[in-house]
Design a protein around this motif. Structure first.
Motif: not given
Length: 373
Positions: A158-162, A167-172, A254-261, A321-325
């Motif tokens: 999961v490429p994810a913004f830090s 945090q949303e992913l970990l929560f889910d 694996v949750v790791s940055a950067s979000g846009m690879c 569904g994980y958009s922060a906007h």
């Protein structure tokens, strides 16, 4: 700052906590500044930060003009510490600047509540033409991917913004592990030094969480610090994890940055695991044109990483569904919620297509307001 600005920088308390962390990372990775240079800049900014509580009017003196305005921060639900800003003008009219508004209904941060009055509203339009998946839909899709990984093996990358997305992913994930009693052998690997620091900030400011999240804490659960969550610190440890997953094909998230690879540790995971058809790559954020993330997302069967030709055999998933906007519906409801005094609605911070779609929807719901885009 480089041009000589030395005035106060007003922000929320959580933002003041996050600013040095984020700037340290940016000054190092993007500008290549040495430690002594980064420290000097950050300490200068620390002195100018003036953190303010939510919901409290703060007087702002206008330099050389002799009048005083007032500003007030309100939770925007975008990331920890985010705010939309009310500005009380000398005429007693209120201008509202939305900044980035978060979506409604997320379990970790509270929903943004529209102000009671806005004469002039400047509002973002990032997803003015989109509707996001519901929280239930995103959880169901994530659960299906996890179950497939447990059954057939292979890592979920999961490429994810830090900030925010991780945090949303970990929560889910914690919620799914708890509700479905998923295998305790499934490691949840957070491999991003910045994400680890920001997650600590989320735990520090848990008073800003939504009621659902606070309720889990009260029941003894740790949604951002659960036993199956493994933190990878050093680069040596990171390389060891990459090699292990590549050689064993064992199930893991694996949750790791950067979000846009576009750099960061996620690149090594992609390079090693994209050729394995048991791998899943899960995009849960916007992938800009020209990024490696966009190339993978749009289905390219071959990509180039660090000069190497990599074949893509992994399954690729995108979850809105994980958009922060906020999406179109949330943006419209926010504007309608403060429409009683609304004279002008300015749509900003969005691409033309999104703005135009939002203008059409706003015209239907707010026929008396002047729209400017």
């Amino acid at each position: 700052m480089a041009a000589g600005f030395r005035g106060p920088i007003y922000c929320t308390h959580a933002t003041a906590y996050l600013v040095p962390l984020m700037l340290e990372d940016g000054l190092k990775l993007q500008l290549g500044l040495r430690k002594i240079q980064r420290t000097r800049i950050i300490e200068l900014i620390r002195k100018q930060l003036k953190p303010q509580p939510y919901h409290q009017w703060t007087p702002i003196k206008s330099a050389g003009k002799g009048y005083v305005s007032y500003v007030r921060f309100n939770p925007a639900g975008h990331i920890l510490g985010s705010a939309y800003v009310e500005i009380k003008l000398p005429s007693n009219e209120i201008t509202v600047f939305s900044g980035d508004l978060g979506p409604r209904g997320t379990p970790l941060l509270p929903d943004p509540v529209p102000p009671k009055r806005a004469d002039y509203l400047f509002m973002e339009s990032t997803y003015g033409d989109k509707q996001h998946e519901s929280i239930e839909q995103r959880s169901e899709r994530l659960l299906a991917i996890i179950k497939r990984s447990l059954q057939d093996g292979g890592a979920i990358i999961v490429p994810a913004f830090s900030v925010g997305r991780t945090q949303e992913l970990l929560f889910d994930i914690e919620s799914l592990l708890y509700q479905h009693q998923l295998s305790a052998a499934l490691p949840i690997i957070v491999d991003s030094p910045m994400a680890v620091k920001v997650t600590k900030a989320y735990r520090k400011y848990r008073k800003l969480w939504a009621q659902e999240a606070k309720g889990r804490l009260q029941r003894g659960r740790q949604p951002l610090n659960f036993p199956q969550c493994i933190i990878v610190d050093s680069h040596r440890e990171h390389q060891r994890v990459v090699n292990r997953l590549a050689s064993t094909a064992e199930a893991a998230i694996v949750v790791s940055a950067s979000g846009m690879c576009q750099g960061g540790r996620v690149m090594n995971y992609l390079k090693a695991l994209l050729p394995d058809k048991r791998t899943d790559v899960l995009f849960c954020g916007y992938q800009a044109q020209g990024t490696l993330g966009r190339e993978i997302q749009q289905g390219n069967k071959v990509v180039w990483i660090d000069g190497s030709r990599i074949e893509v055999e992994a399954s690729v998933h995108s979850m809105s569904g994980y958009s922060a906007h906020a999406d179109q519906h949330d943006l419209v409801e926010f504007a309608v919620g403060c429409s009683k005094y609304l004279k002008q609605l300015h749509l900003i911070h969005g691409e033309t297509q999104g703005k135009e779609a939002l203008v059409r929807k706003m015209t239907e719901r707010l026929p008396s307001a002047k729209l400017i885009s």
